[in-house]
Scaffold this motif. Structure first.
Motif, PDB file in Angstrom:
ATOM      1  N   LEU A 277      25.012  29.568  30.306  1.00 32.02           N
ATOM      2  CA  LEU A 277      25.991  28.805  29.548  1.00 32.02           C
ATOM      3  C   LEU A 277      25.757  28.914  28.049  1.00 32.02           C
ATOM      4  O   LEU A 277      26.703  29.091  27.276  1.00 32.02           O
ATOM      5  CB  LEU A 277      25.941  27.337  29.981  1.00 32.02           C
ATOM      6  CG  LEU A 277      26.854  26.383  29.214  1.00 32.02           C
ATOM      7  CD1 LEU A 277      28.313  26.759  29.408  1.00 32.02           C
ATOM      8  CD2 LEU A 277      26.613  24.952  29.644  1.00 32.02           C
ATOM      9  N   LEU A 278      24.501  28.815  27.614  1.00 33.34           N
ATOM     10  CA  LEU A 278      24.218  28.849  26.188  1.00 33.34           C
ATOM     11  C   LEU A 278      24.652  30.163  25.558  1.00 33.34           C
ATOM     12  O   LEU A 278      24.886  30.225  24.352  1.00 33.34           O
ATOM     13  CB  LEU A 278      22.721  28.604  25.946  1.00 33.34           C
ATOM     14  CG  LEU A 278      22.226  27.201  26.304  1.00 33.34           C
ATOM     15  CD1 LEU A 278      20.715  27.106  26.165  1.00 33.34           C
ATOM     16  CD2 LEU A 278      22.905  26.145  25.444  1.00 33.34           C
ATOM     17  N   GLN A 279      24.756  31.229  26.356  1.00 27.87           N
ATOM     18  CA  GLN A 279      25.232  32.509  25.843  1.00 27.87           C
ATOM     19  C   GLN A 279      26.755  32.600  25.878  1.00 27.87           C
ATOM     20  O   GLN A 279      27.317  33.557  25.340  1.00 27.87           O
ATOM     21  CB  GLN A 279      24.622  33.661  26.640  1.00 27.87           C
ATOM     22  CG  GLN A 279      23.118  33.810  26.441  1.00 27.87           C
ATOM     23  CD  GLN A 279      22.512  34.834  27.374  1.00 27.87           C
ATOM     24  OE1 GLN A 279      22.886  34.938  28.541  1.00 27.87           O
ATOM     25  NE2 GLN A 279      21.568  35.599  26.864  1.00 27.87           N
ATOM     26  N   ARG A 280      27.419  31.630  26.481  1.00 26.00           N
ATOM     27  CA  ARG A 280      28.876  31.607  26.466  1.00 26.00           C
ATOM     28  C   ARG A 280      29.417  30.709  25.359  1.00 26.00           C
ATOM     29  O   ARG A 280      30.577  30.821  24.974  1.00 26.00           O
ATOM     30  CB  ARG A 280      29.414  31.136  27.829  1.00 26.00           C
ATOM     31  CG  ARG A 280      29.074  32.069  28.966  1.00 26.00           C
ATOM     32  CD  ARG A 280      29.918  31.779  30.198  1.00 26.00           C
ATOM     33  NE  ARG A 280      29.707  30.458  30.756  1.00 26.00           N
ATOM     34  CZ  ARG A 280      28.750  30.150  31.634  1.00 26.00           C
ATOM     35  NH1 ARG A 280      27.887  31.078  32.011  1.00 26.00           N
ATOM     36  NH2 ARG A 280      28.634  28.931  32.114  1.00 26.00           N
ATOM     37  N   LEU A 281      28.577  29.826  24.836  1.00 22.38           N
ATOM     38  CA  LEU A 281      29.034  28.923  23.791  1.00 22.38           C
ATOM     39  C   LEU A 281      29.276  29.664  22.478  1.00 22.38           C
ATOM     40  O   LEU A 281      30.232  29.360  21.750  1.00 22.38           O
ATOM     41  CB  LEU A 281      28.019  27.805  23.571  1.00 22.38           C
ATOM     42  CG  LEU A 281      27.710  26.925  24.783  1.00 22.38           C
ATOM     43  CD1 LEU A 281      26.760  25.808  24.377  1.00 22.38           C
ATOM     44  CD2 LEU A 281      28.976  26.352  25.406  1.00 22.38           C
ATOM     45  N   ASP A 282      28.416  30.621  22.160  1.00 19.23           N
ATOM     46  CA  ASP A 282      28.551  31.337  20.894  1.00 19.23           C
ATOM     47  C   ASP A 282      29.852  32.137  20.808  1.00 19.23           C
ATOM     48  O   ASP A 282      30.521  32.102  19.761  1.00 19.23           O
ATOM     49  CB  ASP A 282      27.341  32.239  20.661  1.00 19.23           C
ATOM     50  CG  ASP A 282      26.080  31.454  20.352  1.00 19.23           C
ATOM     51  OD1 ASP A 282      26.184  30.388  19.719  1.00 19.23           O
ATOM     52  OD2 ASP A 282      24.988  31.893  20.746  1.00 19.23           O
ATOM     53  N   PRO A 283      30.256  32.875  21.860  1.00 21.79           N
ATOM     54  CA  PRO A 283      31.557  33.534  21.789  1.00 21.79           C
ATOM     55  C   PRO A 283      32.706  32.554  21.566  1.00 21.79           C
ATOM     56  O   PRO A 283      33.628  32.824  20.790  1.00 21.79           O
ATOM     57  CB  PRO A 283      31.674  34.221  23.158  1.00 21.79           C
ATOM     58  CG  PRO A 283      30.269  34.449  23.595  1.00 21.79           C
ATOM     59  CD  PRO A 283      29.501  33.278  23.064  1.00 21.79           C
ATOM     60  N   ILE A 284      32.649  31.403  22.231  1.00 26.96           N
ATOM     61  CA  ILE A 284      33.689  30.390  22.038  1.00 26.96           C
ATOM     62  C   ILE A 284      33.724  29.938  20.580  1.00 26.96           C
ATOM     63  O   ILE A 284      34.794  29.859  19.957  1.00 26.96           O
ATOM     64  CB  ILE A 284      33.443  29.182  22.965  1.00 26.96           C
ATOM     65  CG1 ILE A 284      33.639  29.575  24.428  1.00 26.96           C
ATOM     66  CG2 ILE A 284      34.357  28.008  22.593  1.00 26.96           C
ATOM     67  CD1 ILE A 284      33.171  28.527  25.416  1.00 26.96           C
ATOM     68  N   ALA A 285      32.555  29.652  20.025  1.00 26.09           N
ATOM     69  CA  ALA A 285      32.482  29.138  18.659  1.00 26.09           C
ATOM     70  C   ALA A 285      32.982  30.168  17.651  1.00 26.09           C
ATOM     71  O   ALA A 285      33.640  29.805  16.656  1.00 26.09           O
ATOM     72  CB  ALA A 285      31.046  28.730  18.334  1.00 26.09           C
ATOM     73  N   LEU A 286      32.694  31.445  17.877  1.00 25.16           N
ATOM     74  CA  LEU A 286      33.143  32.476  16.944  1.00 25.16           C
ATOM     75  C   LEU A 286      34.658  32.678  17.053  1.00 25.16           C
ATOM     76  O   LEU A 286      35.362  32.791  16.036  1.00 25.16           O
ATOM     77  CB  LEU A 286      32.404  33.785  17.220  1.00 25.16           C
ATOM     78  CG  LEU A 286      32.448  34.830  16.106  1.00 25.16           C
ATOM     79  CD1 LEU A 286      31.867  34.278  14.816  1.00 25.16           C
ATOM     80  CD2 LEU A 286      31.688  36.092  16.515  1.00 25.16           C
ATOM     81  N   LEU A 287      35.169  32.717  18.281  1.00 27.35           N
ATOM     82  CA  LEU A 287      36.610  32.859  18.462  1.00 27.35           C
ATOM     83  C   LEU A 287      37.361  31.671  17.849  1.00 27.35           C
ATOM     84  O   LEU A 287      38.455  31.837  17.307  1.00 27.35           O
ATOM     85  CB  LEU A 287      36.960  32.983  19.946  1.00 27.35           C
ATOM     86  CG  LEU A 287      36.621  34.309  20.634  1.00 27.35           C
ATOM     87  CD1 LEU A 287      37.069  34.266  22.097  1.00 27.35           C
ATOM     88  CD2 LEU A 287      37.250  35.498  19.923  1.00 27.35           C
ATOM     89  N   TRP A 288      36.784  30.470  17.959  1.00 25.14           N
ATOM     90  CA  TRP A 288      37.458  29.295  17.398  1.00 25.14           C
ATOM     91  C   TRP A 288      37.605  29.424  15.883  1.00 25.14           C
ATOM     92  O   TRP A 288      38.668  29.101  15.321  1.00 25.14           O
ATOM     93  CB  TRP A 288      36.712  28.018  17.743  1.00 25.14           C
ATOM     94  CG  TRP A 288      37.428  26.787  17.270  1.00 25.14           C
ATOM     95  CD1 TRP A 288      37.151  26.034  16.171  1.00 25.14           C
ATOM     96  CD2 TRP A 288      38.584  26.192  17.879  1.00 25.14           C
ATOM     97  NE1 TRP A 288      38.038  25.001  16.053  1.00 25.14           N
ATOM     98  CE2 TRP A 288      38.935  25.075  17.095  1.00 25.14           C
ATOM     99  CE3 TRP A 288      39.339  26.494  19.008  1.00 25.14           C
ATOM    100  CZ2 TRP A 288      40.015  24.264  17.408  1.00 25.14           C
ATOM    101  CZ3 TRP A 288      40.419  25.679  19.318  1.00 25.14           C
ATOM    102  CH2 TRP A 288      40.748  24.581  18.525  1.00 25.14           C
ATOM    103  N   ARG A 289      36.583  29.906  15.224  1.00 27.22           N
ATOM    104  CA  ARG A 289      36.664  30.091  13.775  1.00 27.22           C
ATOM    105  C   ARG A 289      37.753  31.108  13.419  1.00 27.22           C
ATOM    106  O   ARG A 289      38.473  30.933  12.434  1.00 27.22           O
ATOM    107  CB  ARG A 289      35.306  30.520  13.236  1.00 27.22           C
ATOM    108  CG  ARG A 289      34.278  29.380  13.193  1.00 27.22           C
ATOM    109  CD  ARG A 289      32.863  29.942  12.984  1.00 27.22           C
ATOM    110  NE  ARG A 289      31.884  28.905  12.666  1.00 27.22           N
ATOM    111  CZ  ARG A 289      31.293  28.135  13.570  1.00 27.22           C
ATOM    112  NH1 ARG A 289      31.588  28.295  14.865  1.00 27.22           N
ATOM    113  NH2 ARG A 289      30.403  27.229  13.207  1.00 27.22           N
TER     114      ARG A 289
END
Length: 451
Positions: A277-289
């Motif tokens: 999960l912790l490796q899926r949060l970063d893609p989400i955070a970058l796409l959100w920006r």
């Protein structure tokens, strides 16, 4: 029992083989190189009566902050319970702390790890777990002070000292002691030991100080030390993406995303996702920006949501994780599902038995309500909710850099909602905190202000 690990901390095994395997597993936890579970299983097989290996397995799984791992951890905790009566008190304390963590009482788990550290200041296992959960709980005070309480007990010649120094660096950075943090992080790496956490701490300093080109160079110069076969690589690539984003190099961000952060589905047949999960949060955070910048990202949101669906998470376990799942649904345009997810999280938080966790959950819910309002186009509601909650956003966990997406969403909502005075004030706040970058100039343009 009179038996000790290489740091002089009492252990409940007389088997050199078991201890060697456990030390290897510990190194993997600290360095992120490889999976520690096989090493810990080997330690358990070498000495089936030793309490520490099953405790270490359950503690490692706890540190991943995925409630769905509880059945696997419970099996280890049950085995540990049968071994506890004859184990050293230090190992019994570690068991009690991990058990409390899996019961959802992260604050009490940290208190028990701290108790172990008072008696054994070089118990790096207790230190690492407490450090991680200070971070997950958003407790910046203890993130710094806990390491400070044990650091003088360590010798610079000890093999694991660079990892302790890296923890010290990160705690300093999260308390805005940037010069000291950078010095500690660089010292950790000067030993020649590969310490991704130290590389990470210095990258955070450069992000907070707006040293964009220097930060990108820093990560590139150490790439061989973190980018291969390392579980922390996704997060450090995310940091690389932040530096590109500050330059408004959105095409470069998308290339980096596709090469290093895109979800892995385990093959063409769409098998189970292998990323934690912790490796899926970063893609989400970058796409959100990128989403806030109105950058078209194609199918990437759909892929992220699919990755989340392959490993469904229990609502209410981590407000930081809950918020990112909401962002994924909003980014994918699945607004009704995002609203239902918020309802599920709210119901779960109401059932939390621990006050500290309920308070953190309530803060997460406040932020999620603001984000949902933004996704629904209710800019005024989004601004009011995010403004009210941002001062306490630290309670959901994560770092200053990670939580910056809240401030960027707030600026975007104020600008889109034509709240010019507020948007201008927020941009001024941002440009005062760090040297203006192309990203800051972008937000200034949206707000109608020069920086």
């Amino acid at each position: 029992m009179g038996r000790h690990d290489p740091r002089g901390v009492e252990v409940g095994t007389a088997s050199p083989e078991a201890l060697a395997h456990a030390e290897r597993g510990l190194w993997r936890m600290l360095s992120f190189f490889g999976d520690p579970l096989p090493d810990l299983q080997a330690a358990a097989e070498a000495d089936p009566r030793w309490l520490l290996p099953p405790v270490m397995k359950a503690g490692f799984l706890l540190s991943l902050t995925e409630a769905r791992l509880r059945p696997q951890a419970e099996a280890e905790l049950q085995r540990a319970s049968t071994l506890a009566p004859h184990a050293p008190q230090r190992e019994q304390r570690l068991l009690a702390a991990v058990r409390r963590g899996w019961q959802g009482d992260w604050a009490q788990a940290c208190a028990l790890w701290e108790e172990a550290l008072l008696f054994h200041p070089r118990d790096v296992l207790a230190l690492w777990w407490a450090h991680l959960f200070d971070f997950h709980r958003g407790d910046a005070y203890e993130l710094e002070r806990r390491i400070a309480r044990v650091l003088p007990e360590w010798s610079a010649q000890e093999p694991l000292f660079p990892f302790v120094l890296a923890m010290h660096a990160f705690g300093l950075e999260e308390n805005h002691r940037h010069a000291e943090a950078e010095s500690a992080g660089r010292r950790a790496l000067e030993t020649g030991v590969v310490v991704p956490w130290a590389i990470h701490a210095v990258a955070h300093v450069m992000e907070m100080q707006g040293r964009v080109e220097e930060g990108a160079h820093w990560l590139r110069s150490h790439r061989e030390r973190w980018s291969q076969d390392n579980g922390f690589a996704v997060h450090l690539w995310w940091h690389h993406g932040l530096f590109r984003l500050e330059r408004l190099d959105t095409e470069g961000v998308l290339r980096l995303y596709d090469e290093h952060l895109r979800p892995d589905f385990g093959g063409e047949d769409g098998g189970e996702a292998v990323q934690i999960l912790l490796q899926r949060l970063d893609p989400i955070a970058l796409l959100w920006r990128l989403h806030l910048l109105d950058v078209e990202v194609g199918d990437r949101w759909r892929e992220v949501v699919r990755a989340c669906e392959q490993a469904p998470e229990e609502p209410g376990w981590s407000p930081f994780n809950d918020l990112h799942r909401l962002l994924a649904l909003l980014g994918a345009g699945r607004i009704d599902e995002a609203a239902r997810w918020l309802d599920e999280v709210e119901a779960a938080c109401a059932r939390l038995p621990v006050q500290d966790r309920r308070e953190a959950g309530e803060m997460g819910l406040a932020l999620m309500r603001g984000l949902l309002a933004w996704g629904q186009g209710r800019d005024e509601d989004a601004v009011h909710a995010l403004l009210a909650a941002r001062a306490g956003a630290q309670r959901i966990g994560g770092s200053h850099a990670q939580r910056d997406l809240i401030d960027q969403t707030l600026i975007a909502a104020a600008a889109r909602g034509r709240m010019a005075a507020l948007a201008r004030a927020l941009v001024h706040e941002r440009s005062t905190a760090r040297p203006p970058s192309p990203l800051t100039h972008h937000w200034a343009g949206r707000a109608g202000v020069r920086v």
